[in-house]
Scaffold this motif. Structure first.
Motif, PDB file in Angstrom:
ATOM      1  N   ARG A 151      13.576  39.949  17.099  1.00  3.58           N
ATOM      2  CA  ARG A 151      14.301  38.692  17.423  1.00  3.58           C
ATOM      3  C   ARG A 151      13.441  37.461  17.246  1.00  3.58           C
ATOM      4  O   ARG A 151      14.093  36.233  17.031  1.00  3.58           O
ATOM      5  CB  ARG A 151      14.651  39.097  18.958  1.00  3.58           C
ATOM      6  N   ALA A 152      12.274  37.613  17.450  1.00  8.62           N
ATOM      7  CA  ALA A 152      11.420  36.415  17.418  1.00  8.62           C
ATOM      8  C   ALA A 152      11.450  35.702  16.259  1.00  8.62           C
ATOM      9  O   ALA A 152      11.476  34.437  16.083  1.00  8.62           O
ATOM     10  CB  ALA A 152       9.861  36.714  17.893  1.00  8.62           C
ATOM     11  N   ILE A 153      11.372  36.608  15.083  1.00  7.66           N
ATOM     12  CA  ILE A 153      11.343  36.005  13.930  1.00  7.66           C
ATOM     13  C   ILE A 153      12.585  35.507  13.412  1.00  7.66           C
ATOM     14  O   ILE A 153      12.655  34.304  12.926  1.00  7.66           O
ATOM     15  CB  ILE A 153      10.931  37.106  12.718  1.00  7.66           C
ATOM     16  N   MET A 154      13.883  36.095  13.778  1.00  2.00           N
ATOM     17  CA  MET A 154      15.013  35.459  13.533  1.00  2.00           C
ATOM     18  C   MET A 154      15.193  34.273  14.439  1.00  2.00           C
ATOM     19  O   MET A 154      15.877  33.549  13.897  1.00  2.00           O
ATOM     20  CB  MET A 154      16.157  36.592  13.929  1.00  2.00           C
ATOM     21  N   ILE A 155      14.808  34.122  15.563  1.00  2.00           N
ATOM     22  CA  ILE A 155      14.882  32.876  16.148  1.00  2.00           C
ATOM     23  C   ILE A 155      14.375  31.848  15.768  1.00  2.00           C
ATOM     24  O   ILE A 155      15.029  30.730  15.429  1.00  2.00           O
ATOM     25  CB  ILE A 155      14.675  33.272  18.074  1.00  2.00           C
ATOM     26  N   THR A 169      20.080  49.702  14.185  1.00  4.76           N
ATOM     27  CA  THR A 169      20.857  49.313  15.064  1.00  4.76           C
ATOM     28  C   THR A 169      20.271  48.106  15.720  1.00  4.76           C
ATOM     29  O   THR A 169      21.151  46.933  15.874  1.00  4.76           O
ATOM     30  CB  THR A 169      21.249  50.326  15.963  1.00  4.76           C
ATOM     31  N   ASP A 170      19.010  47.842  15.905  1.00  3.92           N
ATOM     32  CA  ASP A 170      18.385  46.490  16.347  1.00  3.92           C
ATOM     33  C   ASP A 170      18.475  45.575  15.350  1.00  3.92           C
ATOM     34  O   ASP A 170      18.910  44.216  16.071  1.00  3.92           O
ATOM     35  CB  ASP A 170      16.879  46.651  16.726  1.00  3.92           C
ATOM     36  N   VAL A 171      18.563  45.608  14.126  1.00  6.60           N
ATOM     37  CA  VAL A 171      18.920  44.658  12.983  1.00  6.60           C
ATOM     38  C   VAL A 171      20.390  44.219  13.154  1.00  6.60           C
ATOM     39  O   VAL A 171      20.410  43.030  13.332  1.00  6.60           O
ATOM     40  CB  VAL A 171      18.408  45.094  11.752  1.00  6.60           C
ATOM     41  N   ILE A 221      21.858  36.984  18.051  1.00  8.66           N
ATOM     42  CA  ILE A 221      20.972  35.603  17.742  1.00  8.66           C
ATOM     43  C   ILE A 221      21.823  34.327  17.827  1.00  8.66           C
ATOM     44  O   ILE A 221      21.586  33.265  18.536  1.00  8.66           O
ATOM     45  CB  ILE A 221      20.011  35.450  16.678  1.00  8.66           C
ATOM     46  N   PRO A 222      22.950  34.328  17.026  1.00 12.69           N
ATOM     47  CA  PRO A 222      23.838  33.238  17.028  1.00 12.69           C
ATOM     48  C   PRO A 222      24.370  32.995  18.305  1.00 12.69           C
ATOM     49  O   PRO A 222      24.586  31.694  18.565  1.00 12.69           O
ATOM     50  CB  PRO A 222      24.779  33.661  15.881  1.00 12.69           C
ATOM     51  N   ALA A 223      24.822  33.913  19.000  1.00 13.32           N
ATOM     52  CA  ALA A 223      25.303  33.817  20.230  1.00 13.32           C
ATOM     53  C   ALA A 223      24.495  32.960  21.098  1.00 13.32           C
ATOM     54  O   ALA A 223      25.264  32.061  22.012  1.00 13.32           O
ATOM     55  CB  ALA A 223      25.861  35.142  20.866  1.00 13.32           C
ATOM     56  N   ILE A 224      23.379  33.187  21.278  1.00 10.38           N
ATOM     57  CA  ILE A 224      22.662  32.372  22.133  1.00 10.38           C
ATOM     58  C   ILE A 224      22.257  30.941  21.827  1.00 10.38           C
ATOM     59  O   ILE A 224      22.254  29.881  22.616  1.00 10.38           O
ATOM     60  CB  ILE A 224      21.160  32.912  22.275  1.00 10.38           C
ATOM     61  N   PHE A 225      22.446  30.727  20.412  1.00 10.72           N
ATOM     62  CA  PHE A 225      22.498  29.298  19.746  1.00 10.72           C
ATOM     63  C   PHE A 225      23.715  28.473  20.245  1.00 10.72           C
ATOM     64  O   PHE A 225      23.806  27.370  20.254  1.00 10.72           O
ATOM     65  CB  PHE A 225      22.138  29.323  18.446  1.00 10.72           C
ATOM     66  N   ALA A 226      24.665  29.326  20.570  1.00  9.72           N
ATOM     67  CA  ALA A 226      25.958  28.613  21.024  1.00  9.72           C
ATOM     68  C   ALA A 226      25.578  28.068  22.568  1.00  9.72           C
ATOM     69  O   ALA A 226      26.376  27.099  23.225  1.00  9.72           O
ATOM     70  CB  ALA A 226      27.045  29.382  21.052  1.00  9.72           C
ATOM     71  N   ILE A 227      24.779  28.597  23.172  1.00 11.96           N
ATOM     72  CA  ILE A 227      24.405  28.394  24.671  1.00 11.96           C
ATOM     73  C   ILE A 227      23.217  26.971  24.514  1.00 11.96           C
ATOM     74  O   ILE A 227      23.689  25.939  25.417  1.00 11.96           O
ATOM     75  CB  ILE A 227      23.809  29.296  25.309  1.00 11.96           C
ATOM     76  N   THR A 228      22.214  27.141  23.781  1.00 15.03           N
ATOM     77  CA  THR A 228      21.217  26.147  23.590  1.00 15.03           C
ATOM     78  C   THR A 228      20.580  26.398  22.101  1.00 15.03           C
ATOM     79  O   THR A 228      20.470  27.428  21.625  1.00 15.03           O
ATOM     80  CB  THR A 228      20.529  26.177  24.744  1.00 15.03           C
TER      81      THR A 228
END
Length: 311
Positions: free
Chosen positions: A118-122, A207-209, A216-223
């Motif tokens: 997730r850190a890499i993808m963020i 599953t994690d991937v 990850i896109p969902a959190i970018f909708a918040i900030t």
């Protein structure tokens, strides 16, 4: 703040691993899972309060409050989406008959892998959004379609025998049928054979991937602030292992939760698509997420699953 967050996470993981090592392989009780889940949630809330307190001295109070709410909303969204991971983990453990005492080891590897992934993808996502604003629309459309697909598939039992990853593993790797303690393989070199625990670990990594691509896109909708995105994600993932053991026995009780999660994804996707027309306030987003999840859980308790009605 980056240094404090990093130290915070490393210390938490070290304590968690030391406790896990001290206790050794064992079946986690509901009481133990409840205590650890409460600890991880308290840790996230303490960080949220500390972040808000720190920002108050750096910027106007309204701005500090907004960022604090963004963390809280992002944390709740990621925590809610992590519940879907848990139900998939439960399905995998049941399908492969993973012994209760071996489940902890697989989950801790899954949590560590999820944090790194997730850190890499963020950071990649943040860089893309900073360079190409239209990526937000792509993320929004993707979440909207994912939510609709999840809504359509809710209540349907996935067929593990038809899973393409599992079929590839069983066709290309030398496997043994029974477990050998917590060993992932036995033998060396060309004589090496992989245990079912290794297969489960690979399936959890896949599953994690898959879930990271959704969340990850969902959190970018918040900030779009990488610090808030990463911290809320990591704190949501940290308590995943404890949350699994807490909710594993209640999967059937919340059989309508998938509908609530799908509604959250559809709402967030729509929010991203209209971001340049109208920016939905953080408090409204928080209220919608909490209401959708709470309603699906309450209805799950009130409405019996079809299997129970048929029985």
């Amino acid at each position: 703040m980056w240094a404090i967050f990093t130290a915070f996470v490393i210390a938490a993981l070290v304590v968690d691993l030391l406790v896990l090592r001290q206790n050794g392989p064992h079946k986690v009780s509901t009481r133990e899972a409840l205590i650890w889940s409460a600890c991880w949630i308290a840790l996230a809330m303490a960080f949220n309060a500390g972040l808000w307190w720190y920002l108050q001295g750096q910027m106007p109070e309204a701005e500090a409050r907004r960022i604090g709410l963004e963390f809280l909303t992002g944390y709740l969204v990621e925590k809610a989406l992590a519940v879907d991971n848990i139900f998939v983990f439960l399905m995998l453990f049941t399908y492969f008959g993973v012994p209760a005492q071996s489940q902890q080891r697989v989950l801790i590897f899954g949590v560590l892998g999820a944090i790194v992934l997730r850190a890499i993808m963020i950071f990649i996502g943040a860089a893309l959004i900073a360079q190409f604003h239209w990526i937000l629309y792509f993320f929004g459309a993707f979440l909207l379609l994912t939510g609709v697909k999840m809504l359509w598939a809710a209540g349907q039992e996935p067929d593990m025998d038809k899973n393409p990853i599992l079929r590839w593993i069983t066709a290309h790797l030398p496997l043994v049928r029974r477990y050998h303690g917590e060993a992932l393989w036995i033998g060396q070199g060309k004589r090496r054979k992989y245990t079912p625990l290794f297969v489960v670990l690979i399936m959890i990594a896949v599953t994690d991937v898959i879930f990271a691509v959704d969340s990850i896109p969902a959190i970018f909708a918040i900030t779009t602030d990488p610090f808030i995105v990463l911290t809320s994600n990591v704190f949501a993932v940290l308590g995943l292992r404890a949350l699994y053991f807490l909710l594993a026995g209640m999967a059937e009780k919340f059989h309508l939760l998938a509908y609530g999660l799908a509604s959250v994804l559809i709402f967030i996707g729509a929010k991203m698509l209209i971001v340049d027309i109208y920016k939905i306030p953080v408090m409204v987003s928080l209220g919608v997420v909490v209401a959708a999840l709470a309603l699906s859980m309450v209805l799950s308790v009130m409405i019996k699953p079809k299997s129970a009605l048929a029985g």
